[in-house]
Design an enzyme around this catalytic site. Structure first.
Site, mmCIF file in Angstrom:
data_model
loop_
_atom_site.group_PDB
_atom_site.id
_atom_site.type_symbol
_atom_site.label_atom_id
_atom_site.label_comp_id
_atom_site.label_asym_id
_atom_site.label_seq_id
_atom_site.Cartn_x
_atom_site.Cartn_y
_atom_site.Cartn_z
ATOM 1 N N LEU A 63 0.853 -1.122 -0.121
ATOM 2 C CA LEU A 63 0.170 0.009 -0.059
ATOM 3 C C LEU A 63 1.110 1.213 -0.124
ATOM 4 C CD1 LEU A 63 -2.655 -0.727 2.832
ATOM 5 C CD2 LEU A 63 -2.902 -1.088 0.356
ATOM 6 N N ASP A 64 0.390 2.236 -0.378
ATOM 7 C CA ASP A 64 1.225 3.449 -0.644
ATOM 8 C C ASP A 64 1.488 3.920 0.832
ATOM 9 O OD1 ASP A 64 1.099 3.568 -3.449
ATOM 10 O OD2 ASP A 64 -0.499 4.934 -3.494
ATOM 11 N N ARG A 65 2.430 4.501 1.191
ATOM 12 C CA ARG A 65 2.820 5.254 2.559
ATOM 13 C C ARG A 65 1.577 5.880 3.279
ATOM 14 N NH1 ARG A 65 8.666 6.794 4.441
ATOM 15 N NH2 ARG A 65 8.159 6.735 6.703
ATOM 16 N N VAL A 67 -1.395 5.652 2.943
ATOM 17 C CA VAL A 67 -2.694 4.953 3.069
ATOM 18 C C VAL A 67 -2.693 3.744 4.075
ATOM 19 C CG1 VAL A 67 -4.335 3.265 1.645
ATOM 20 C CG2 VAL A 67 -2.929 5.163 0.432
ATOM 21 N N HIS A 163 -0.799 4.353 -7.973
ATOM 22 C CA HIS A 163 -1.711 5.419 -7.605
ATOM 23 C C HIS A 163 -3.122 5.521 -8.413
ATOM 24 C CE1 HIS A 163 1.937 8.023 -5.878
ATOM 25 N NE2 HIS A 163 1.774 7.041 -5.315
#
Length: 242
Positions: A63-65, A67, A163
């Protein structure tokens, strides 16, 4: 279950461990040198199960940082190989909740576009037609709840692009709350963006039983208000069906 470091374990068996990632954590090590979630999970397994030596832990997805939400790890190489195949083949059903600025005109829709990625900016751009280097991106959304300024969307990915949710919702004119990179008006106080990996559902890679794991919403008044709206709507729907 929450360990002494505050890490929430949402599910665990002999082959898998599913944990709740907080916004700001990284799943795997990167150039920042910050301690990744994978190392925290290894430390937990070593202490919890009194394991000597190195602990195996496989990262099946990320997961993106900024999130928060559900992250699935494999505790065995057999489970990791099968999980990797399942994620690659789209056999893991992932549900996201996103709080957006304003509500889309359509209460539910399919968003399709072509995404290009700018590595230097660490940002993706959506185009309405195919172009060199672009990858097709498809997601579905449904509006679950609304306030005068924000909406809670349930998002399901049909492709997995860099993204993707952030980029496609911004292109729709409704960036995710706090996501300055994609056009949000202001940041969230804690630096998060209001995107949550809410739920994963899949067939267990070894036992073949159904696994369904849901993450709690962030401890934030807006999130709690929107979740209560969703719960109230579900109760009303259930009463109508009876």
């Amino acid at each position: 279950m929450t360990n002494s470091d505050g890490m929430k374990v949402l599910y665990e068996d002999n082959h898998l461990i599913v944990v709740h990632k907080e916004s700001g954590e990284i799943v795997q090590g990167d150039k920042t040198g910050d301690t990744p979630l994978s190392e925290s999970v290894k430390d937990y397994l070593k202490a919890e199960h009194d394991k000597p030596g190195n602990v195996f832990l496989g990262v099946a997805h990320r997961l993106d940082r900024p999130v928060a939400g559900v992250v699935v790890f494999a505790k065995t190489s057999k489970a990791l190989a099968r999980l990797n195949d399942m994620f690659r083949q789209g056999k893991v059903d992932k549900t996201y909740w996103a709080v957006t600025q304003g509500a889309p005109e359509e209460s539910q829709a399919v968003l399709e576009g072509w995404l290009t990625r700018n590595e230097k900016q660490n940002k993706s751009y959506v185009h309405d037609r195919e172009k060199p280097g672009a990858k097709k991106a498809v997601l579905t959304y449904k509006v679950l709840a609304k306030t005068p300024r924000y909406a809670l969307l349930e998002v399901k990915l049909l492709t997995g692009r860099h993204h993707q949710i952030r980029c496609q919702l911004a292109a729709l004119g409704h960036p995710i709350k706090g996501d300055l990179k994609y056009g949000a008006k202001r940041s969230n106080p804690d630096g998060s963006i209001s995107l949550l990996a809410r739920k994963v559902e899949f067939e267990h890679p070894v036992s073949h039983l159904k696994v369904s794991v849901t993450a709690p919403v962030p401890d934030d008044n807006l999130w709690h208000d929107l979740e209560r709206e969703v719960d109230a709507a579900a109760l009303a729907q259930h009463a109508t069906e009876e």
